[in-house]
Structure formats: structure tokens, C-alpha cells
Write a protein that holds these residues in place. Structure first.
Motif, PDB file in Angstrom:
ATOM      1  N   ARG A  81       2.460 -12.647   5.001  1.00  0.00           N
ATOM      2  CA  ARG A  81       2.543 -11.190   4.828  1.00  0.00           C
ATOM      3  C   ARG A  81       1.617 -10.454   5.796  1.00  0.00           C
ATOM      4  O   ARG A  81       1.616  -9.235   5.843  1.00  0.00           O
ATOM      5  N   CYS A  82       0.809 -11.222   6.502  1.00  0.00           N
ATOM      6  CA  CYS A  82      -0.131 -10.649   7.464  1.00  0.00           C
ATOM      7  C   CYS A  82       0.369 -11.023   8.856  1.00  0.00           C
ATOM      8  O   CYS A  82       0.075 -12.108   9.368  1.00  0.00           O
ATOM      9  N   SER A  86       2.691  -6.113  10.794  1.00  0.00           N
ATOM     10  CA  SER A  86       2.069  -5.429   9.654  1.00  0.00           C
ATOM     11  C   SER A  86       0.590  -5.162   9.873  1.00  0.00           C
ATOM     12  O   SER A  86       0.047  -4.173   9.377  1.00  0.00           O
ATOM     13  N   CYS A  87      -0.070  -6.051  10.618  1.00  0.00           N
ATOM     14  CA  CYS A  87      -1.515  -5.935  10.827  1.00  0.00           C
ATOM     15  C   CYS A  87      -1.848  -6.115  12.306  1.00  0.00           C
ATOM     16  O   CYS A  87      -2.430  -7.139  12.704  1.00  0.00           O
TER      17      CYS A  87
END
Length: 216
Positions: A81-82, A86-87
Motif C-alpha cells: 500500500r506504500c 501513493s508515497c
């Protein structure tokens, strides 16, 4: 329904614990003592205190390796999810940005994505804790004079993992039902670094409000 850490961390992730204590060594016995205290239900402030007669460097070494393994796994559960998308910056909200610097590829502080920063960080720590000149395992071999300085740098950078995870991926923690487990790991880490003054107070600022709430 909350999941136990074994269930949460049993998935096939990129980040896994990479350092163990050898049975029969003093550090293994210290590790067992620390784990027994942790599981006994004692207050975490008591758990982190140096046991009578033990070497502070050994005690710090055991905890640095253990925290590396635990935090490595915590980040690993949400690594997918990272992403670069996204980041794109290793940050802790809009006010805090962390740049990477090392003695090889990045001699000047470099602005990197969170996943790139994390990968470099875990590899860098792994290299240090497996370096016999820094974390000696042989009986009678002393720790280097700058050992606690090295550990301060490791723990400071590991704290930044908590910052990023809590601020940018807390929804993932909640989604896995792992909030209580991550909070306990954070509290253990926080009490340890405060007990031995291993991380500068300014570094703790991004999570100050949360810390005041959960670390009574």
C-alpha cells in the motif's frame, strides 16, 4: 475482529526478520529474558530497564535487533500500500520530510519515495547488525567505542518508519485489526529510547500528540 501478529505477519511479504540471536550466547539469554518480561504483563516502563548486572551495550544491542525485526515486519504488512505513486516522498504528514543519506550511493541528503527510503533503510540496518565490527557476537570481543552513537542513528531512522506508518497508513493498520499490536510495539520502542536517551526529543515531535495519548 482483531488478528494476532502471527496471522497478520504470516503473509508472503518483501520485508521479513533477517537477524536472529544464536542459542547459547549471552545475547540470546538476554533476549529470552527481555521477551519473558514483555509477555509477563509487566508495565512496559519496567520491561525496558537494564537488568542488574547486565551490560548496557548488550541490552541495547538485543533491543536494536529486536526492534529492527518487529518494525521491519510492521512495514512489510503494508508495503504493497506504500508505493511510488501513493508515497512519492518519505514523509510524516505535510510538515515532516525525511531525506536519505549514506556513505555509498547517496552522499548528500536525497529526496526519495517512501518505499525506496524504506528499502535502503532496512538494507543499511541489516548490514550494520550483521557487521562483527559493529555488533560483535564473539565472546570477549568488545563493542566499538561509537556503538551507542550507531544505535542512536539506527533507532532514529526506525522511529521515522513509525511516523510514516501512523500518519500515512493508519487506515491499513485498522483494516487488519492490528492497531493494538502496533501500538504496543510503538510504546515498547518509545519507552526504551526514552529510558536510555537514544533519540533526540526533536525527532519525536511528529508523533508527540499520539504519544502523549497512548504512552501515559
Amino acid at each position: 475482529m482483531a488478528l494476532c501478529l502471527k496471522q497478520v505477519f504470516a503473509k508472503d511479504k518483501t520485508f521479513r526478520p533477517r537477524k536472529r540471536f544464536e542459542p547459547g550466547t549471552q545475547r540470546f539469554e538476554l533476549y529470552k529474558k527481555a521477551q519473558a518480561s514483555l509477555k509477563s504483563g509487566l508495565d512496559l516502563r519496567s520491561v525496558v530497564r537494564l537488568p542488574p548486572g547486565e551490560s548496557i551495550d548488550d541490552w541495547i544491542a538485543v533491543h536494536v535487533v529486536d526492534f529492527f525485526n518487529r518494525i521491519n515486519l510492521i512495514y512489510g504488512t503494508m508495503a504493497e500500500r506504500c508505493s511510488e505513486t501513493s508515497c512519492p516522498v518519505m514523509a510524516g504528514g505535510p510538515r515532516y520530510e525525511y531525506r536519505w543519506q549514506d556513505e555509498r550511493q547517496y552522499r548528500r541528503p536525497a529526496k526519495l519515495s517512501a518505499p525506496r527510503y524504506m528499502a535502503l533503510l532496512m538494507d543499511w540496518i541489516e548490514g550494520l547488525i550483521n557487521d562483527e565490527d559493529v555488533f560483535p557476537t564473539r565472546v570477549g570481543v568488545p563493542f566499538p567505542k561509537n556503538f551507542q552513537q550507531v544505535c542512536t542513528k539506527i533507532l532514529t531512522r526506525l522511529f521515522r518508519v513509525f511516523v510514516h506508518v501512523y500518519i500515512h497508513h493508519f487506515d491499513s493498520i485498522l483494516g487488519m485489526g492490528a492497531e493494538a499490536h502496533v501500538n504496543t510495539c510503538y510504546k515498547h520502542f518509545y519507552y526504551f529510547i526514552r529510558e536510555f536517551s537514544l533519540v533526540d526529543q526533536r525527532e519525536l515531535e511528529p508523533l508527540r500528540e499520539m504519544t502523549e495519548r497512548i504512552c501515559h
